[in-house]
Write an enzyme that holds these catalytic residues in place. Sequence first.
Site: not given
Length: 630
Positions: A197, A200-201, A229, A438, A538
């Site tokens: 939770p 993530g990345s 998954s 991914e 960025q």
Amino acid sequence: MKSAKLLTCANRCISGKSNSLPLPKINRCRGLATEARAEPAPNKGARQSASFTLNLFRGVLEPAQVFPFPEPLSDDQRQMLQELVPPVEKFFQEVNDPAKNDADAKIEDNTLSGLWELGAFGLQVPAEMGGLGLSNTQYARLVEVVGAHDLGVGITLGAHQSIGFKGILLFGNPEQKAKYLPRVTGGEYAAFCLTEPSSGSDAGSIKTRAVLSPDGKHFILNGSKIWISNGGIAEIMTVFAQTPVQKDGKTVDKVTAFIVERSFGGVSSGPPENKMGIKCSNTTEVYYEDVKVPVENVLGGVGNGFKVAMNILNNGRFGMAAALAGTQRAALRQAAEHAATRVQFGRRIADYGTIQEKLARMAMLQYTTESLAYMVSGNMDTGAQDYHLEAAISKVFASDSAWTVVDEAIQILGGMGFMKATGLERVLRDLRIFRIFEGTNDILRLFVALTGIQFAGSHLQELQRAFKNPTAHLSLIFSEAGRRATAAVGLARGPDLGPLLAPELRPLAAELGRCVLEHGRSVEAALLRHGKRIVDEQFVLNRLASAAVDAYTTAAVLSRASRAARLRLPSAAHELRLAEAWADEAVGRIPRLLADTREPRRLRQYARLAELGQAVAAAPGQPSPNPLNL
């Protein structure tokens, strides 16, 4: 645009001394790539690589992994594929029902049992351990078939073998392989359990912990994972957890990978998630409560979990490009069939320029995606070590392109494309996740840019060191000075690619070479302008990454089409046109993208966009009222 979290997930930047050229040493890109390689020690020379993309950031056109197009299949491997592809195609045409899988949010039992019988869950496991022992290129071809028919089934297969037990293949010791590989090819599902939770990345921020038991025989695992998954059906899982390790006399937390069995006890799953797409794939939360994991189930060594996770993801990304090449091919076929038969205003719609342009661009994107998938898999099969940036580009490009191709297919079919009966709306829903999981495409672009900058920076730092002792490094100084001087006056020449290219494509290859030189100059200019702050820029990084994507995709299609011409394939003329069309537009975009990294007007716009984004986030939402102020 500063972001503390992206400092950890898009590489930290450490500058040199204040009185030297401020070149970054980038340590780590959490959650999406390999651990960055450390800067070479003085006097050992900057790291060398055959990677096209890494060298692009230096302004060097490196052809080794691009020209000629890889030909990795032996006669036996080709024969094996000829025997495998038809039954897999037939299975997906006659047995699998993607619409029913989607409606029921589960894969039909007869489909799953048929896939196990076909050996589809163990494509790359050695034959002596129950698998088919396929190479990466063979795997790509079969995954392409799956992607053309049912992406939900593809995720179930990929979560099992592309990431689920891939760590055992890559890092498992002989005992681990002997114990688990026969099981994952014999009916037991696998899963890759990384995301949480709060992470993530940023994979390094996971909270799940594993502590060695007092007797030293087990790690006691506690925590939870989300969006896994195969999470509700997997018996064997690759799980990542923080573990205490000793470093420089202190106890610190480092991520460790574990092979965890549901049968260990303390492992449970939540209900299947209700998703936008890939509904038939099982996605759940997984919980670990005082799970006793034998110490022999550590995968890749204590504290090496980040390396294990990132290599698993890097190793499998080409498969996503292969699957989505199949998706695009199927959507293009459906759109082309409709355009060739649908009559409006007395003419087939395929005779109208608007539809012709759509079909042409869809074909260009599919061809380029397919070229990337087989170039990366071919490089891996021929022993390339540096393919991680190219694999990342293949994932980013494929997922973006597939969305465009299927969206345009729906547009060509019009109202019919919006109906469930055509199947395209399901495919579009299924596709949306591919730009997220991914490694999100946004993070992967930063990874490409920052890793490339690190590589370029290491070579520039080597030159700096050489100037501190010029008499000992004259050859390096003069070779680099000569390269820069000839580039500055437009006389620089890259390798002679002429014999490897079709004559029609040589002018575009020459233009690509000039773009590569300009890319290197733009990277150096960005480093000089921003120094260690480059990690926060960025807007600039994204333009450098987009230019890299255009450069690598151009090289890939030029190489593949030249191969078709050299072999005199029936499709050669069409492939040459596809390559010319893609390359002409791509090399036209690169100078504009690179100019956008330094032009004052663009830099002012980036600052304006940053302020607007911050204002919207703070509001939250649109700060301005509607025109009626009501």
